[in-house]
Design an enzyme around this catalytic site. Structure first.
Site, PDB file in Angstrom:
ATOM      1  N   TYR A 286     -16.414   2.815  13.600  1.00 19.27           N
ATOM      2  CA  TYR A 286     -16.049   4.164  14.046  1.00 19.27           C
ATOM      3  C   TYR A 286     -15.548   5.040  12.893  1.00 19.27           C
ATOM      4  CZ  TYR A 286     -16.841   4.451  19.048  1.00 19.27           C
ATOM      5  OH  TYR A 286     -17.440   4.571  20.256  1.00 19.27           O
ATOM      6  N   GLU A 293     -20.430  11.566   9.557  1.00 21.22           N
ATOM      7  CA  GLU A 293     -20.607  12.854  10.238  1.00 21.22           C
ATOM      8  C   GLU A 293     -19.885  13.967   9.481  1.00 21.22           C
ATOM      9  OE1 GLU A 293     -19.545  12.605  14.391  1.00 21.22           O
ATOM     10  OE2 GLU A 293     -20.400  10.596  14.568  1.00 21.22           O
TER      11      GLU A 293
END
Length: 362
Positions: A286, A293
Site C-alpha cells: 500500500y 501514484e
C-alpha cells in the site's frame, strides 16, 4: 507366565443421556476402546500410576448403552463419552454392586440427579429460545443469489488482475526495462475493465450486501480511478512513463490475495496462508502503491500546467482561471490522507484476524 494386567485410575460422572469416563493416562498411544454386549473394553499404551505401560480394564454397564463410544485424547488424560440408550438416572455405573477399586466419582463433573435435571431443563429451554429467535428472523429469499453474485464478482476480478500480473511479469522477463514504456498500451484495457467493475464494491457496501465499511472502499476505488482515467487516460505524454508499470504492478499484486480471500469467505472457507497474505501483503504494497501514484501526479503537474487541460476559467467580474495543476497539488495531500485511512483500516482488520485471541474469563 504373564502378570496381572495394569488398570488405570478411572473417574466417572453421568447425565440423563450420557456417561463420562476420565482415564488417568498421559501420552496415550494406540487406544483400543470398544463396547460389546454392554461391556466397555479398554486397552492402551500410556503413562499411569505404574509408569509407561499397557493399561486395560473392562466395565459392564448397569443398563444398555449405545455401542459407539466417543473418545478424546489429550496430553494428560483420555476422555470417553458413552450415550445411554434410554434417558434416565442410574443409581451406579456398573452392573456389579461392589464398585471396582480403579473406579471413582469424577467430582469435577459430578451432579446430583436434581441438579442434572435442572441442567437438562436449562439446555432444553435454551434450545427452544434459540429456535424461536431463528423463526422470528425473516429468511432472505435471495440469499443464494447474492452469494452467487459475490462469488462470481470476486472470481472475475481475480482472473482479471491475475491476467495483468502474469502479462506484466512475462513481459518484464522477456523485454526487461523496455517493458516499462509500453505498459499502458498493453495492459490499459484490462485495467479499465477491472477498475470500472470495482465501482460495484461501493454499491455492495451501500446496499448492505457486504459488511465492508464504505469510506475505505470509496477512498481506494476513486483514488485509483482518478489516476487511471483522469491522469493516465487523458495525457498521452504520461502513458509511456515507467511509473505506469509500478502503479499497475502494485495494484495487481494486492488484488491477487484480496479477491480469492473474499471469494472463499463467501462459501465459509478460511485458508490460513491466504488469510495471512491478505492481511500482511498490504504493509509494504500500500505505501509503495501510494508512492507510485504520487510520483505519477507530480510528473503530470507540469504537463497540465503547460496544456491548461481541465483548467476552469471563472466568468467576469472574477476573470480568474483555476489551474488543474493547482488542484493536483491539493490532491497530493488528500492522496496521503487516503493512504493513511486505508492503512489504519487494514491495521485494525489485521489485529482482528491475526492478533492473539482473547480468552474468556471464567
Amino acid at each position: 507366565m504373564a502378570g496381572p494386567s495394569l488398570r488405570p485410575h478411572v473417574h466417572w460422572a453421568q447425565r440423563h443421556r450420557e456417561l463420562y469416563l476420565r482415564v488417568e493416562l498421559s501420552d496415550v498411544q494406540h487406544p483400543d476402546i470398544t463396547i460389546t454386549d454392554n461391556v466397555l473394553h479398554f486397552k492402551a499404551q500410556g503413562h499411569g500410576a505404574k509408569g509407561d505401560n499397557i493399561y486395560e480394564f473392562q466395565i459392564e454397564f448397569l443398563e444398555p448403552v449405545e455401542p459407539k463410544p466417543i473418545c478424546r485424547v489429550t496430553q494428560r488424560q483420555l476422555n470417553i463419552t458413552v450415550q445411554k440408550k434410554e434417558s434416565n438416572w442410574w443409581e451406579r455405573l456398573t452392573k456389579q454392586e461392589k464398585r471396582p477399586l480403579f473406579l471413582a466419582p469424577d467430582f469435577d463433573r459430578w451432579l446430583d440427579e436434581s441438579d442434572a435435571e435442572m441442567e437438562l431443563k436449562e439446555k432444553e429451554e435454551e434450545k427452544i429460545n434459540k429456535m424461536k429467535i431463528e423463526s422470528r428472523v425473516p429468511k432472505d429469499p435471495f440469499k443464494h443469489l447474492k452469494k452467487g453474485y459475490l462469488i462470481m464478482y470476486n472470481l472475475v476480478q481475480f482472473l482479471g488482475f491475475s491476467w495483468i500480473f502474469v502479462n506484466m511479469t512475462v513481459r518484464l522477463f522477456i523485454l526487461g526495462k523496455d517493458s516499462f514504456y509500453d505498459t499502458f498500451h498493453t495492459i490499459a484495457d484490462m485495467m479499465y475493465f477491472c477498475q470500472t467493475l470495482a465501482l460495484m464494491e461501493i454499491m455492495n457496501s451501500l446496499i448492505g450486501l457486504v459488511r465492508s465499511p464504505l469510506i475505505p472502499a470509496v477512498v481506494q476505488i476513486f483514488g485509483r480511478n482518478f489516476v487511471l482515467f483522469v491522469i493516465l487516460g487523458s495525457l498521452e505524454e504520461m502513458q509511456s512513463k515507467p511509473v505506469v508499470f509500478f502503479i499497475f504492478y502494485f495494484w495487481s499484486i494486492i488484488e491477487l490475495f484480496r479477491y480469492p480471500y473474499y471469494m472463499l469467505s463467501c462459501i465459509g472457507i478460511e485458508w490460513k496462508p491466504l488469510t495471512w497474505l491478505r492481511y500482511t501483503a498490504w504493509i509494504p504494497l500500500y505505501p509503495l502503491g501510494g508512492l507510485a501514484e504520487a510520483v505519477c501526479i507530480v510528473q503530470s503537474i507540469p504537463i497540465f500546467s503547460e496544456t491548461g487541460k481541465f483548467s476552469l476559467g471563472l466568468p467576469n467580474p472574477l476573470n480568474v482561471t483555476i489551474q488543474f495543476s493547482f488542484l493536483l497539488q491539493i490532491y497530493l495531500i488528500a492522496l496521503f490522507l487516503g493512504v493513511f485511512v486505508n492503512f489504519r483500516h487494514l491495521y485494525k482488520q489485521r489485529k482482528q484476524h491475526l492478533g492473539p485471541k482473547k480468552r474468556k474469563m471464567k
